[in-house]
Scaffold this motif. Structure first.
Motif, PDB file in Angstrom:
ATOM      1  N   LEU A 178      -6.518  15.860  -2.189  1.00 30.92           N
ATOM      2  CA  LEU A 178      -5.223  15.707  -1.538  1.00 30.92           C
ATOM      3  C   LEU A 178      -5.104  14.352  -0.849  1.00 30.92           C
ATOM      4  N   ASP A 179      -3.965  13.715  -1.043  1.00 29.20           N
ATOM      5  CA  ASP A 179      -3.721  12.406  -0.458  1.00 29.20           C
ATOM      6  C   ASP A 179      -3.167  12.532   0.960  1.00 29.20           C
ATOM      7  N   PRO A 180      -3.338  11.479   1.760  1.00 27.51           N
ATOM      8  CA  PRO A 180      -2.853  11.505   3.142  1.00 27.51           C
ATOM      9  C   PRO A 180      -1.344  11.337   3.226  1.00 27.51           C
ATOM     10  N   VAL A 181      -0.821  11.592   4.420  1.00 27.72           N
ATOM     11  CA  VAL A 181       0.595  11.327   4.692  1.00 27.72           C
ATOM     12  C   VAL A 181       0.765   9.983   5.398  1.00 27.72           C
ATOM     13  N   VAL A 182      -0.329   9.464   5.935  1.00 32.29           N
ATOM     14  CA  VAL A 182      -0.343   8.146   6.593  1.00 32.29           C
ATOM     15  C   VAL A 182      -1.508   7.358   6.021  1.00 32.29           C
ATOM     16  N   GLU A 183      -1.249   6.111   5.668  1.00 28.65           N
ATOM     17  CA  GLU A 183      -2.319   5.225   5.210  1.00 28.65           C
ATOM     18  C   GLU A 183      -1.948   3.783   5.535  1.00 28.65           C
ATOM     19  N   PHE A 184      -2.925   3.030   6.027  1.00 30.40           N
ATOM     20  CA  PHE A 184      -2.700   1.597   6.225  1.00 30.40           C
ATOM     21  C   PHE A 184      -4.005   0.839   5.982  1.00 30.40           C
ATOM     22  N   GLU A 236     -11.023   6.823  -0.717  1.00 25.56           N
ATOM     23  CA  GLU A 236     -10.772   6.382   0.650  1.00 25.56           C
ATOM     24  C   GLU A 236      -9.256   6.241   0.771  1.00 25.56           C
ATOM     25  N   GLY A 237      -8.631   7.151   1.480  1.00 23.95           N
ATOM     26  CA  GLY A 237      -7.180   7.191   1.479  1.00 23.95           C
ATOM     27  C   GLY A 237      -6.671   7.625   0.116  1.00 23.95           C
TER      28      GLY A 237
END
Length: 633
Positions: A405-411, A371-372
């Motif tokens: 692949l990882d995201p470019v935005v995560e919060f 997840e993210g």
């Protein structure tokens, strides 16, 4: 918007039966081997979420009703851009209302070729409206509510009969690049389940169809429908939403993982990762759920009403479904392309994290292994450290050994005991010069920061790419088994690597000039590996649910909003982001002659209404029985 939000309108039964017969016939040839390999009813139920085709939204807002506790609300006057919170303070902007009145829950926004004075907005309730310089045109451009599910009426088990929250409906629109010549446009909506699907408690069917406008282009012809995709959906949620034509002329269609929670309920097939149960996100063989699909609407296949681009990663003899362009998504909610051809997709998270990705051909974006940037556990989805050593790569067969692949935005959903937001809403990259300080930023949002889903506390955010981003175009990528490049950072598939989250589980917090941020559960957000995230400061305040974003013919950013988190009322509106000082000030919605505010338009949603599903029910059916839906695997 996307995860969870938001009629007595059914097809003529004979037409529906004919369509389903055609659908089953078309998919029969491609599915023979798969059907022969699955003889039990239980296996049928796990895999029936097939990408079915016939001759041929979300929406509501978004997040899963499970697992998110009630939390504090944040008072809104002038929107705060972070400061002491998770997001740093960003650019100051204003907003202008460009359309309101008859909108309930706007879900998508589009511009047709050659019509710079007209823009289009879809409403979850089934209508497409024209937005002119004078506002919303009174009569819909087209109305497809007669072939949609009745909002608030659920056929699956993962919903309460009394809940108002619904994610189904009219969810997406886009116009053919040659609309002026061929008058074609495309809608994504939720249709009722067939009788066969109802017997196994499947909730609805996601439909993507082609329509034509009248010769004068003044309205759409509902009788011109040509169905392209019919995807059975086991649960009511995770229906994705907008779709988009890419710069290559192909139609990109995001699809959610089938709904429910964890990607492991009935209708979610087993995948290669045994440590978690499920799921459709990692499956590329049995169905088209949890994927970004890419189809050619200008040609037809041997058994499909659309063509398959030759360079789709699994086209032809390659293992995997031909239509899949990228996979590993939970609820992809918002898709767009920038002028360099980079594709942006937001993926709504479950308990802990929200993400946005730059999507590449053949890319695997991790769900439900991750997840993210974090490992995900189906047994303990609310725990950030339940699993810290998940695989970094998929197996060689049939996935080609490619990286997750990882995201470019995560919060995170929560930060320092305050709610950050639930359900990310994908937006667009701002490439104009009208608003100073916005150039090149990816503009996206949060549906609301209120975990009870009662208060319209949406947020508008930006992400600043690194200086070397976009060199070569993010969508011009290698296949999954080859070296993959993401946002300028090179990742090479090297087999069964694992993440090293143990080192990230330290009690670190962001300081001025720091590099990491700790969410409530001790998990670090790797800011140095992400784009720089900020929150826009909106003059006059911002008390809306953010439902979706659009980009106008003028290249400016539009925000689709409402005051209610369920598809009821007439509080929907379309806002335009403008320079500070040019906005309307305090935003209110006029409907029926009355000015309404967030306080008197808010509907209370009981978060305890949602019913979870006993997945054991799939084992109680006669194993010798098959259904038309089963043939769609």
């Amino acid at each position: 918007m996307s995860n969870d939000t938001d009629a007595d309108r059914n097809h003529d039964s004979n037409d529906e039966q004919d369509r389903n017969t055609d659908h089953d016939r078309n998919d029969a040839t491609r599915s023979d081997d798969q059907r022969r390999a699955n003889t039990s009813r239980r296996t049928v139920l796990q895999g029936v979420a097939a990408g079915s085709v016939a001759g041929l939204g979300g929406l509501a807002a978004g997040r899963d009703p499970e697992g998110e506790p009630a939390g504090a609300r944040q008072e809104t006057t002038t929107q705060q851009g972070g400061g002491d919170g998770f997001f740093e303070e960003g650019t100051e902007v204003g907003t202008q209302v460009v359309a309101d009145g008859d909108l309930t829950a706007p879900t998508d926004f589009a511009v047709a070729q050659g019509q710079n004075d007209r823009q289009y907005v879809t409403d979850q309730t089934g209508q497409v409206y024209v937005v002119t310089p004078d506002g919303l045109r009174d009569e819909p451009f087209v109305d497809v509510s007669d072939r949609m599910v009745e909002l608030g009426r659920f056929y699956g088990l993962y919903a309460s009969d009394t809940q108002d929250y619904d994610e189904r409906g009219l969810l997406g629109i886009d116009f053919h690049p040659n609309f002026q010549e061929n008058r074609k446009f495309y809608l994504h909506y939720s249709a009722p389940p067939t009788d066969e699907l109802r017997t196994i408690n499947w909730d609805h069917i996601e439909v993507v169809s082609e329509f034509r406008a009248t010769e004068d282009l003044s309205s759409g012809d509902p009788d011109s429908e040509r169905e392209l995709l019919r995807l059975p959906h086991p649960q009511y949620n995770h229906d994705a939403g907008p779709m988009a034509f890419g710069p290559d002329g192909y139609l990109y269609v995001p699809m959610g993982d089938g709904g429910g929670a964890n990607d492991n309920m009935y209708g979610h097939v087993p995948d290669w990762y045994d440590r978690n149960t499920g799921g459709n996100g990692q499956d590329i063989v049995h169905n088209l759920l949890g994927d970004i699909l890419r189809i050619d609407v200008d040609s037809e296949g041997e058994n499909t009403p659309y063509g398959i681009p030759d360079d789709n990663p699994f086209a032809g003899d390659a293992p995997g479904r031909d239509e899949i362009y990228a996979y590993g998504f939970r609820n992809p909610f918002g898709i767009s392309f920038d002028s360099d051809g980079n594709m942006f997709v937001a993926d709504a998270g479950q308990n802990l994290w929200e993400e946005a990705d730059v999507v590449e051909r053949g890319g695997n974006y991790g769900w439900n292994v991750k997840e993210g940037t974090h490992c995900f556990s189906t047994e303990q989805p609310g725990s950030a450290d339940a699993i810290t050593d998940c695989p970094q790569n998929a197996p060689d067969q049939p996935h080609g050994g490619g990286p997750l692949l990882d995201p470019v935005v995560e919060f995170p959903h929560q930060y320092q005991n305050e709610w950050v937001g639930i359900t990310i809403v994908g937006g667009h990259r701002y490439e104009q010069s009208t608003i100073s300080g916005m150039q090149g930023k990816y503009v996206y949002g949060v549906w609301t920061e209120d975990p009870t889903r009662q208060e319209p506390q949406g947020r508008i955010l930006t992400a600043d790419p690194p200086e070397d981003f976009g060199q070569g175009g993010g969508t011009q990528t290698t296949a999954a088994a080859e070296e993959t490049t993401t946002a300028g950072n090179e990742t090479t598939a090297t087999g069964e690597q694992t993440t090293t989250q143990e080192a990230a589980l330290q009690d670190q917090t962001t300081t001025e000039g720091g590099e990491t941020t700790t969410a409530d559960d001790g998990q670090v957000v790797p800011r140095d590996e992400l784009w720089e995230m900020r929150e826009l400061r909106i003059t006059g305040g911002f008390d809306w649910f953010v439902r979706q974003f659009g980009r106008g013919a003028d290249g400016e950013i539009y925000v689709l909003v409402s005051k209610r988190g369920v598809p009821e009322g007439d509080t929907g509106a379309v806002l335009k982001l403008v320079p500070p000082g040019e906005g309307d000030g305090e935003q209110t919605t006029t409907g029926g002659g009355e000015t309404t505010t967030a306080a008197d338009e808010t509907t209370t949603v009981d978060t305890d209404e949602t019913t979870t599903v006993d997945t054991g029910e799939t084992t109680t059916v006669d194993t010798g029985e098959t259904t038309a839906a089963a043939q769609d695997r």
